[in-house]
Enzyme design. Structure first.
Site, PDB file in Angstrom:
ATOM      1  N   SER A  18      -9.880  -0.304   4.602  1.00  0.00           N
ATOM      2  CA  SER A  18      -9.064  -0.653   5.775  1.00  0.00           C
ATOM      3  C   SER A  18      -8.315   0.580   6.261  1.00  0.00           C
ATOM      4  CB  SER A  18      -8.035  -1.722   5.413  1.00  0.00           C
ATOM      5  OG  SER A  18      -8.698  -2.892   5.023  1.00  0.00           O
ATOM      6  N   ARG A  61       0.824  -1.230   0.000  1.00  0.00           N
ATOM      7  CA  ARG A  61       0.000   0.000   0.000  1.00  0.00           C
ATOM      8  C   ARG A  61       0.849   1.267   0.000  1.00  0.00           C
ATOM      9  NH1 ARG A  61      -2.102  -3.719  -1.222  1.00  0.00           N
ATOM     10  NH2 ARG A  61      -3.780  -4.862  -0.217  1.00  0.00           N
ATOM     11  N   GLU A  94      -3.276   3.383   6.976  1.00  0.00           N
ATOM     12  CA  GLU A  94      -3.268   3.259   5.510  1.00  0.00           C
ATOM     13  C   GLU A  94      -3.955   4.467   4.860  1.00  0.00           C
ATOM     14  OE1 GLU A  94      -4.361  -0.621   3.948  1.00  0.00           O
ATOM     15  OE2 GLU A  94      -5.375   0.314   2.250  1.00  0.00           O
TER      16      GLU A  94
HETATM   17  C1  LIG Z   1     -15.419  -0.094   0.624  1.00  0.00           C
HETATM   18  C2  LIG Z   1     -13.957   0.067   0.310  1.00  0.00           C
HETATM   19  C3  LIG Z   1     -13.205  -1.054  -0.030  1.00  0.00           C
HETATM   20  C4  LIG Z   1     -11.826  -0.925  -0.317  1.00  0.00           C
HETATM   21  N1  LIG Z   1     -11.120  -2.039  -0.642  1.00  0.00           N
HETATM   22  C5  LIG Z   1      -9.799  -1.932  -0.900  1.00  0.00           C
HETATM   23  C6  LIG Z   1      -9.026  -3.098  -1.243  1.00  0.00           C
HETATM   24  O1  LIG Z   1      -9.526  -4.201  -1.332  1.00  0.00           O
HETATM   25  N2  LIG Z   1      -7.700  -2.918  -1.470  1.00  0.00           N
HETATM   26  C7  LIG Z   1      -7.107  -1.686  -1.404  1.00  0.00           C
HETATM   27  O2  LIG Z   1      -5.885  -1.605  -1.627  1.00  0.00           O
HETATM   28  N3  LIG Z   1      -7.816  -0.575  -1.102  1.00  0.00           N
HETATM   29  C8  LIG Z   1      -9.137  -0.663  -0.863  1.00  0.00           C
HETATM   30  N4  LIG Z   1      -9.859   0.456  -0.545  1.00  0.00           N
HETATM   31  C9  LIG Z   1      -9.178   1.772  -0.460  1.00  0.00           C
HETATM   32  C10 LIG Z   1      -9.227   2.593  -1.769  1.00  0.00           C
HETATM   33  O3  LIG Z   1     -10.417   2.309  -2.487  1.00  0.00           O
HETATM   34  C11 LIG Z   1      -8.017   2.324  -2.666  1.00  0.00           C
HETATM   35  O4  LIG Z   1      -6.811   2.682  -2.020  1.00  0.00           O
HETATM   36  C12 LIG Z   1      -8.147   3.099  -3.989  1.00  0.00           C
HETATM   37  O5  LIG Z   1      -7.305   2.560  -4.948  1.00  0.00           O
HETATM   38  C13 LIG Z   1      -7.853   4.596  -3.832  1.00  0.00           C
HETATM   39  O6  LIG Z   1      -8.175   5.238  -5.055  1.00  0.00           O
HETATM   40  P1  LIG Z   1      -8.813   6.700  -5.071  1.00  0.00           P
HETATM   41  O7  LIG Z   1      -8.853   7.151  -6.479  1.00  0.00           O
HETATM   42  O8  LIG Z   1     -10.093   6.710  -4.345  1.00  0.00           O
HETATM   43  O9  LIG Z   1      -7.689   7.484  -4.263  1.00  0.00           O
HETATM   44  P2  LIG Z   1      -7.875   8.801  -3.377  1.00  0.00           P
HETATM   45  O10 LIG Z   1      -8.455   8.448  -2.058  1.00  0.00           O
HETATM   46  O11 LIG Z   1      -8.550   9.846  -4.148  1.00  0.00           O
HETATM   47  O12 LIG Z   1      -6.331   9.175  -3.173  1.00  0.00           O
HETATM   48  C14 LIG Z   1      -5.497   8.300  -2.428  1.00  0.00           C
HETATM   49  C15 LIG Z   1      -4.042   8.828  -2.547  1.00  0.00           C
HETATM   50  O13 LIG Z   1      -3.629   8.713  -3.911  1.00  0.00           O
HETATM   51  C16 LIG Z   1      -3.205   9.995  -4.400  1.00  0.00           C
HETATM   52  N5  LIG Z   1      -3.616  10.106  -5.808  1.00  0.00           N
HETATM   53  C17 LIG Z   1      -4.846   9.848  -6.340  1.00  0.00           C
HETATM   54  N6  LIG Z   1      -4.806  10.047  -7.672  1.00  0.00           N
HETATM   55  C18 LIG Z   1      -3.563  10.456  -7.983  1.00  0.00           C
HETATM   56  C19 LIG Z   1      -2.909  10.861  -9.192  1.00  0.00           C
HETATM   57  N7  LIG Z   1      -3.543  10.875 -10.374  1.00  0.00           N
HETATM   58  N8  LIG Z   1      -1.609  11.238  -9.135  1.00  0.00           N
HETATM   59  C20 LIG Z   1      -0.940  11.226  -7.948  1.00  0.00           C
HETATM   60  N9  LIG Z   1      -1.499  10.869  -6.779  1.00  0.00           N
HETATM   61  C21 LIG Z   1      -2.792  10.487  -6.794  1.00  0.00           C
HETATM   62  C22 LIG Z   1      -3.934  11.024  -3.521  1.00  0.00           C
HETATM   63  O14 LIG Z   1      -3.234  12.275  -3.525  1.00  0.00           O
HETATM   64  C23 LIG Z   1      -3.907  10.314  -2.180  1.00  0.00           C
HETATM   65  O15 LIG Z   1      -2.659  10.519  -1.555  1.00  0.00           O
HETATM   66  C24 LIG Z   1     -11.233   0.358  -0.260  1.00  0.00           C
HETATM   67  C25 LIG Z   1     -11.994   1.486   0.053  1.00  0.00           C
HETATM   68  C26 LIG Z   1     -13.353   1.342   0.338  1.00  0.00           C
HETATM   69  C27 LIG Z   1     -14.166   2.567   0.665  1.00  0.00           C
END
Ligand SMILES: Cc1cc2nc3c(=O)[nH]c(=O)nc-3n(C[C@H](O)[C@H](O)[C@H](O)COP(=O)(O)OP(=O)(O)OC[C@H]3O[C@@H](n4cnc5c(N)ncnc54)[C@H](O)[C@@H]3O)c2cc1C
Length: 280
Positions: free
Chosen positions: A205, A157, A275
């Site tokens: 998580s 992560r 995380e």
């Molecule tokens: C119900 C639920 C289930 C989940 N299950 C999982 C799972 O199974 N496994 C897992 O790993 N995670 C899981 N997650 C967490 C999350 O969904 C993941 O980490 C997801 O990939 C984050 O993507 P996001 O676009 O929402 O990121 P954001 O929350 O928008 O951003 C997360 C980080 O990434 C950075 N970021 C985003 N886009 C960019 C970009 N284009 N350039 C540079 N930096 C960027 C942001 O600045 C921030 O620091 C879950 C979340 C929920 C709510």
């Protein structure tokens, strides 16, 4: 491209809480994204995908939030797939099934973008994004640069892409067939529904696991399941999740994180690493 002032971050994050961002913008293409970054050089900004791993404090964010949700184009050539960073993982999975491309089924149901998933090196069911990444286009020193996988450090992560806006991600997948892909995706989603509290707002998580440390198990062992501070609750279904059970503030969530960390450190001598990302 419309820059909005005083934007409520509760509506841009899956936790559904938090304060106001001073400015909020969704560039429509990569040129606009690059222009914004050039104009905003040296000033405070945060790149947001779907906000599914992010918490905005109640005091808000005193800078520009650049949301990638409109950067959603996908193309492929044979088994190489290129995505703009705002591509939603649900849409990507549908595209892959339609085009008979397998490998990413494990990510079905992660409510994030490919940019967020690459930055976080998201994973599930024994796979993670870094297993499939060929290269990434980032914005650095006012230009777009390509970083191949061997130039990026990926760990649990975490990636070395901190502070580097991700523009595009290239994935190496494999030929498969639509029916099989959809079957796998559905299995993965059923498993998620069974184990995760998907009916409540959350950011997944809260703590990182390691080979030896499974946060949910420790939290259960300490009898903390279901503990609440304000509207934030340690999920009764999955103790590794904090959910917004109704009206939670980000301060409630942060206080609950602190309560868990202190209890686990005090009773088990284990430091749980967070995380989720806090906007600062
Ligand atoms: C119900 C639920 C289930 C989940 N299950 C999982 C799972 O199974 N496994 C897992 O790993 N995670 C899981 N997650 C967490 C999350 O969904 C993941 O980490 C997801 O990939 C984050 O993507 P996001 O676009 O929402 O990121 P954001 O929350 O928008 O951003 C997360 C980080 O990434 C950075 N970021 C985003 N886009 C960019 C970009 N284009 N350039 C540079 N930096 C960027 C942001 O600045 C921030 O620091 C879950 C979340 C929920 C709510």
């Amino acid at each position: 491209m419309n820059i909005v002032s005083s934007y409520p971050m509760a509506s841009a994050t899956t936790f559904k809480c938090g304060g106001i961002a001073k400015w909020f913008v969704c560039p429509d293409d990569l040129f606009e994204f690059a222009s914004l970054l050039k104009l905003h050089q040296g000033k405070k900004y945060f790149i947001l995908g779907n906000g599914s791993n992010t918490l905005c404090p109640d005091k808000g964010y005193d800078g520009l939030v650049i949301c990638t949700k409109n950067l959603n184009r996908i193309k492929h050539n044979e088994t190489s797939v290129v995505c703009e960073s705002g591509v939603d993982l649900f849409n990507l999975n549908s595209y892959l099934a339609e085009n008979n491309l397998g490998g990413l089924e494990w990510s079905y149901g992660i409510p994030g973008t490919i940019g967020g998933a690459t930055f976080m090196n998201s994973g599930a069911f024994g796979s993670s994004m870094s297993d499939f990444i060929e290269k990434v286009a980032i914005f650095d020193d006012n230009k777009i640069k390509l970083l191949y996988k061997n130039e990026i450090n990926f760990s649990y992560r975490k990636s070395s892409l901190q502070g580097l806006p991700i523009f595009k991600v290239w994935l190496n997948l494999k030929k498969s067939d639509k029916e099989n892909i959809i079957k796998q995706q559905n299995l993965v989603f059923e498993e998620r529904k069974l184990k995760q509290p998907l009916t409540y707002p959350s950011a997944g998580s809260v703590f990182k696991r390691t080979e030896n440390i499974i946060p949910a198990k420790i939290i259960d062992k300490l009898g903390l399941k279901g503990v609440k501070i304000g509207g934030a609750e340690i999920s009764k279904k999955h103790s590794g999740f904090i959910v917004n059970s109704g009206g939670a503030t980000s301060t409630d969530v942060l206080n609950l994180i602190k309560l868990i960390q202190e209890a686990v450190l005090g009773k088990e001598n284990i430091r749980l690493e967070q995380e989720i990302i806090i906007m600062e």
